[in-house]
Design an enzyme around this catalytic site. Structure first.
Site, PDB file in Angstrom:
ATOM      1  N   HIS A 189      52.175  97.176  46.582  1.00 41.98           N
ATOM      2  CA  HIS A 189      51.789  96.855  47.951  1.00 41.98           C
ATOM      3  C   HIS A 189      52.563  95.608  48.311  1.00 41.98           C
ATOM      4  O   HIS A 189      52.364  94.560  47.701  1.00 41.98           O
ATOM      5  CB  HIS A 189      50.284  96.561  48.057  1.00 41.98           C
ATOM      6  CG  HIS A 189      49.476  97.780  48.312  1.00 41.98           C
ATOM      7  ND1 HIS A 189      48.108  97.733  48.516  1.00 41.98           N
ATOM      8  CD2 HIS A 189      49.841  99.083  48.436  1.00 41.98           C
ATOM      9  CE1 HIS A 189      47.675  98.971  48.740  1.00 41.98           C
ATOM     10  NE2 HIS A 189      48.695  99.802  48.679  1.00 41.98           N
TER      11      HIS A 189
ATOM     12  N   ASP B 223      45.007  85.629  49.648  1.00 42.58           N
ATOM     13  CA  ASP B 223      45.374  87.020  49.942  1.00 42.58           C
ATOM     14  C   ASP B 223      45.280  87.273  51.448  1.00 42.58           C
ATOM     15  O   ASP B 223      44.492  88.083  51.916  1.00 42.58           O
ATOM     16  CB  ASP B 223      44.418  87.949  49.172  1.00 42.58           C
ATOM     17  CG  ASP B 223      44.732  89.416  49.377  1.00 42.58           C
ATOM     18  OD1 ASP B 223      45.910  89.751  49.518  1.00 42.58           O
ATOM     19  OD2 ASP B 223      43.783  90.227  49.391  1.00 42.58           O
TER      20      ASP B 223
ATOM     21  N   GLU C  51      44.757  99.767  41.841  1.00 39.90           N
ATOM     22  CA  GLU C  51      45.205  98.448  42.309  1.00 39.90           C
ATOM     23  C   GLU C  51      44.272  97.353  41.799  1.00 39.90           C
ATOM     24  O   GLU C  51      43.054  97.460  41.892  1.00 39.90           O
ATOM     25  CB  GLU C  51      45.210  98.445  43.853  1.00 39.90           C
ATOM     26  CG  GLU C  51      45.637  97.125  44.478  1.00 39.90           C
ATOM     27  CD  GLU C  51      45.675  97.173  46.015  1.00 39.90           C
ATOM     28  OE1 GLU C  51      45.206  98.178  46.603  1.00 39.90           O
ATOM     29  OE2 GLU C  51      46.161  96.203  46.616  1.00 39.90           O
TER      30      GLU C  51
ATOM     31  N   HIS D 203      47.579  89.581  45.304  1.00 37.05           N
ATOM     32  CA  HIS D 203      46.401  89.659  44.446  1.00 37.05           C
ATOM     33  C   HIS D 203      46.503  88.883  43.142  1.00 37.05           C
ATOM     34  O   HIS D 203      45.936  89.286  42.123  1.00 37.05           O
ATOM     35  CB  HIS D 203      46.099  91.131  44.137  1.00 37.05           C
ATOM     36  CG  HIS D 203      45.593  91.873  45.337  1.00 37.05           C
ATOM     37  ND1 HIS D 203      45.037  93.118  45.268  1.00 37.05           N
ATOM     38  CD2 HIS D 203      45.546  91.517  46.631  1.00 37.05           C
ATOM     39  CE1 HIS D 203      44.682  93.512  46.487  1.00 37.05           C
ATOM     40  NE2 HIS D 203      44.986  92.548  47.330  1.00 37.05           N
TER      41      HIS D 203
ATOM     42  N   LYS E 121      43.000  93.137  41.551  1.00 47.34           N
ATOM     43  CA  LYS E 121      42.828  92.009  42.464  1.00 47.34           C
ATOM     44  C   LYS E 121      42.216  90.841  41.703  1.00 47.34           C
ATOM     45  O   LYS E 121      41.497  91.036  40.734  1.00 47.34           O
ATOM     46  CB  LYS E 121      41.926  92.418  43.623  1.00 47.34           C
ATOM     47  CG  LYS E 121      41.918  91.391  44.745  1.00 47.34           C
ATOM     48  CD  LYS E 121      41.461  91.991  46.054  1.00 47.34           C
ATOM     49  CE  LYS E 121      41.380  90.911  47.109  1.00 47.34           C
ATOM     50  NZ  LYS E 121      41.088  91.422  48.430  1.00 47.34           N
TER      51      LYS E 121
ATOM     52  N   TRP F 187      41.388 101.291  45.190  1.00 48.34           N
ATOM     53  CA  TRP F 187      41.076  99.861  45.135  1.00 48.34           C
ATOM     54  C   TRP F 187      39.608  99.690  45.523  1.00 48.34           C
ATOM     55  O   TRP F 187      39.170 100.247  46.526  1.00 48.34           O
ATOM     56  CB  TRP F 187      41.948  99.036  46.093  1.00 48.34           C
ATOM     57  CG  TRP F 187      41.416  97.639  46.213  1.00 48.34           C
ATOM     58  CD1 TRP F 187      41.481  96.659  45.260  1.00 48.34           C
ATOM     59  CD2 TRP F 187      40.668  97.076  47.301  1.00 48.34           C
ATOM     60  NE1 TRP F 187      40.831  95.530  45.695  1.00 48.34           N
ATOM     61  CE2 TRP F 187      40.332  95.750  46.940  1.00 48.34           C
ATOM     62  CE3 TRP F 187      40.249  97.560  48.545  1.00 48.34           C
ATOM     63  CZ2 TRP F 187      39.583  94.909  47.776  1.00 48.34           C
ATOM     64  CZ3 TRP F 187      39.516  96.728  49.380  1.00 48.34           C
ATOM     65  CH2 TRP F 187      39.191  95.420  48.994  1.00 48.34           C
TER      66      TRP F 187
ATOM     67  N   ASP G 120      47.406  88.492  53.670  1.00 47.05           N
ATOM     68  CA  ASP G 120      48.049  89.661  54.267  1.00 47.05           C
ATOM     69  C   ASP G 120      48.843  89.351  55.533  1.00 47.05           C
ATOM     70  O   ASP G 120      48.775  90.080  56.521  1.00 47.05           O
ATOM     71  CB  ASP G 120      47.020  90.781  54.504  1.00 47.05           C
ATOM     72  CG  ASP G 120      46.619  91.444  53.196  1.00 47.05           C
ATOM     73  OD1 ASP G 120      47.482  92.086  52.582  1.00 47.05           O
ATOM     74  OD2 ASP G 120      45.460  91.298  52.773  1.00 47.05           O
TER      75      ASP G 120
ATOM     76  N   ASP H 179      51.404  96.568  52.929  1.00 42.59           N
ATOM     77  CA  ASP H 179      49.970  96.287  53.072  1.00 42.59           C
ATOM     78  C   ASP H 179      49.772  94.901  53.678  1.00 42.59           C
ATOM     79  O   ASP H 179      49.675  93.914  52.961  1.00 42.59           O
ATOM     80  CB  ASP H 179      49.263  96.381  51.710  1.00 42.59           C
ATOM     81  CG  ASP H 179      47.757  96.173  51.843  1.00 42.59           C
ATOM     82  OD1 ASP H 179      47.252  96.237  52.976  1.00 42.59           O
ATOM     83  OD2 ASP H 179      47.094  95.942  50.808  1.00 42.59           O
TER      84      ASP H 179
ATOM     85  N   ASP I 248      49.687  94.457  44.109  1.00 40.22           N
ATOM     86  CA  ASP I 248      49.776  93.932  45.477  1.00 40.22           C
ATOM     87  C   ASP I 248      50.115  92.463  45.300  1.00 40.22           C
ATOM     88  O   ASP I 248      49.404  91.731  44.592  1.00 40.22           O
ATOM     89  CB  ASP I 248      48.417  94.135  46.157  1.00 40.22           C
ATOM     90  CG  ASP I 248      48.340  93.566  47.560  1.00 40.22           C
ATOM     91  OD1 ASP I 248      48.759  92.400  47.748  1.00 40.22           O
ATOM     92  OD2 ASP I 248      47.832  94.253  48.463  1.00 40.22           O
TER      93      ASP I 248
END
Ligand code: RNT
Ligand code: ZN
Length: 414
Positions: free
Chosen positions: A282, A290, A222, A258, A224, A181, A292, A322, A255
């Site tokens: 993820h 994003d 990955e 993303h 995004k 990534w 997390d 993640d 992910d």
């Protein structure tokens, strides 16, 4: 306990579901646990602040500051998860000994020997991530840099990481999933969108055309949609990464933080499965962006798990966590997120997918909706409790006191 379990088991059996088999299957599904929840994605190779358009918010006390502390915290966190686990490392977590230092382009397997010993003692495989951020040469661009010297530096980093991934596979006897990534992008409208993407493709080719054992190292890419300070243009967009992965025969990795806020990864999985033999995930929780946040047993996490299981191809997924939250006890955050993913998978393993598919195909959508809704009050808790018992981990309600005691005895003394 057994009586409650027997009652729950019969309830699922009435729908044709074998709860024992679901628990046994869950124990075998590898979950890749990220090392970076323990230290806010800090790493050990420099004191640089986290960069790359990602952000950990909060300053809860007790952050791991050394490899030993991180390992100790990781141990406690995963002791309450159960089932097959992998350790997911970033290149920035290299452990240098005797005053040695190597820049990212010169990293060697030996710089991860401590982690290998750690994983082997615990019977875990290792997954890996080149770190294309938090480095002076990542201040602007990395693999898509217009500065040839910088671009080459990061290509060498990618190649070094392939060698390290192969070493992990050799040492642990388990294939290593290596995820690429990059944060490269622009805050405002660029003049040239095609140039950086062409350079990214060229750099990836240069990394992946280096010979490596494709059985031992499974490379993912990955995507995004944007990063902080990189809102207008992201080089490694969904279209770029999916197309590149398909062309090169590597795994795409999604992910779920993303994408635009109303897009859902749960709906994308079955599309990618048509054209990819394996896919990476993820699992995170995006709150408005994003962010997390720690994974919870929410609708989308459950829907992702449902899609994984209903596809009939559970073994074709590389499932990794993640998220990074520094506003609460980090060990508890680690644990509750991982347990949430296990819970979602267990719930999905207990679903009568074939019967529901038949309802759908027969156009009996009223019955399907009622069945799906009534599903939500099935005696899931008793099956989860039995999973915890068989996995040898603490029950809900029993692990947090241990973590809070650890906070008092260890974390607050750091
Ligand atoms: C960033 C990506 C990436 C990182 C980790 C630390 O937006 O999700 O996967 O979170 O590599
Ligand atoms: Zn990610």
């Amino acid at each position: 306990m057994t009586n409650i379990y027997d009652y729950a088991k019969q309830t699922y059996a009435a729908l044709g579901i074998d709860a024992d088999a679901a628990i046994e299957k869950l124990l075998t599904i590898p979950l890749s646990v990220h090392c970076w929840q323990g230290d806010d994605v800090g790493g050990f190779d420099s004191d640089m602040a986290l960069s790359g358009g990602i952000q950990t918010t909060g300053n809860y006390p007790g952050k791991a500051q050394t490899p030993e502390q991180l390992m100790q915290d990781f141990d406690l966190a995963v002791s309450n998860v159960g089932g097959k686990l992998k350790l997911n490392l970033h290149a920035s977590y290299a452990v240098f000994e005797d005053g040695e230092y190597a820049d990212r382009d010169a990293l060697q397997p030996r710089h991860f020997a401590k982690w290998v010993a750690f994983a082997k003692e615990r019977g875990m495989g290792i997954d890996f991530n080149p770190t294309f951020f938090s480095h002076p040469k990542a201040a602007e661009f990395t693999l898509s840099s217009p500065d040839e010297e910088i671009r080459r530096f990061w290509v060498e980093h990618g190649r070094a990481c392939l060698r390290i991934s192969e070493y992990f596979a050799d040492e642990t006897g388990t294939p290593c999933v290596m995820n690429i990534w990059i944060p490269d992008g622009y805050k405002d409208i660029p003049a040239d969108r095609i140039g950086p993407r062409a350079r990214f493709a060229k750099s990836l080719d240069e990394i992946l055309d280096t010979p490596y054992d494709h059985e031992k190292v499974r490379v993912c890419l990955e995507s995004k949609v944007f990063g902080i300070g990189l809102e207008s243009y992201t080089v490694g967009s969904a279209e770029f990464t999916l197309s590149y992965a398909a062309k090169k025969g590597i795994m795409p990795l999604m992910d779920n933080g993303h994408y635009h806020p109303t897009e859902v990864v749960s709906d994308k999985i079955s599309a990618l499965l048509q054209f990819n033999s394996r896919i990476g995930l993820h699992i995170t929780r995006a709150v408005r962006w994003d962010s997390d946040h720690v994974v919870r047993l929410d609708d989308e996490t459950r829907e992702i798990a449902k899609e994984i299981v209903a596809s009939g191809r559970v073994d074709d997924f590389a499932i990794a966590l993640d998220y990074f939250d520094a506003s609460i006890n980090r060990v508890a955050a680690w644990t509750v997120g991982a347990r949430s993913v296990r819970k979602a998978l267990l719930d999905a393993l207990l679903m009568p997918h074939a019967a529901w598919r038949d309802l759908q195909n027969a156009g009996r959508m009223t019955e399907l909706m009622v069945a799906q809704e009534e599903w939500k009050t099935m005696p899931f808790g008793a099956i989860w409790a039995e999973y915890c018992r068989r996995a040898g981990v603490a029950q809900d309600g029993e692990w947090l006191p241990t973590v809070l005691q650890y906070e008092k005895d260890v974390l607050l003394k750091r």
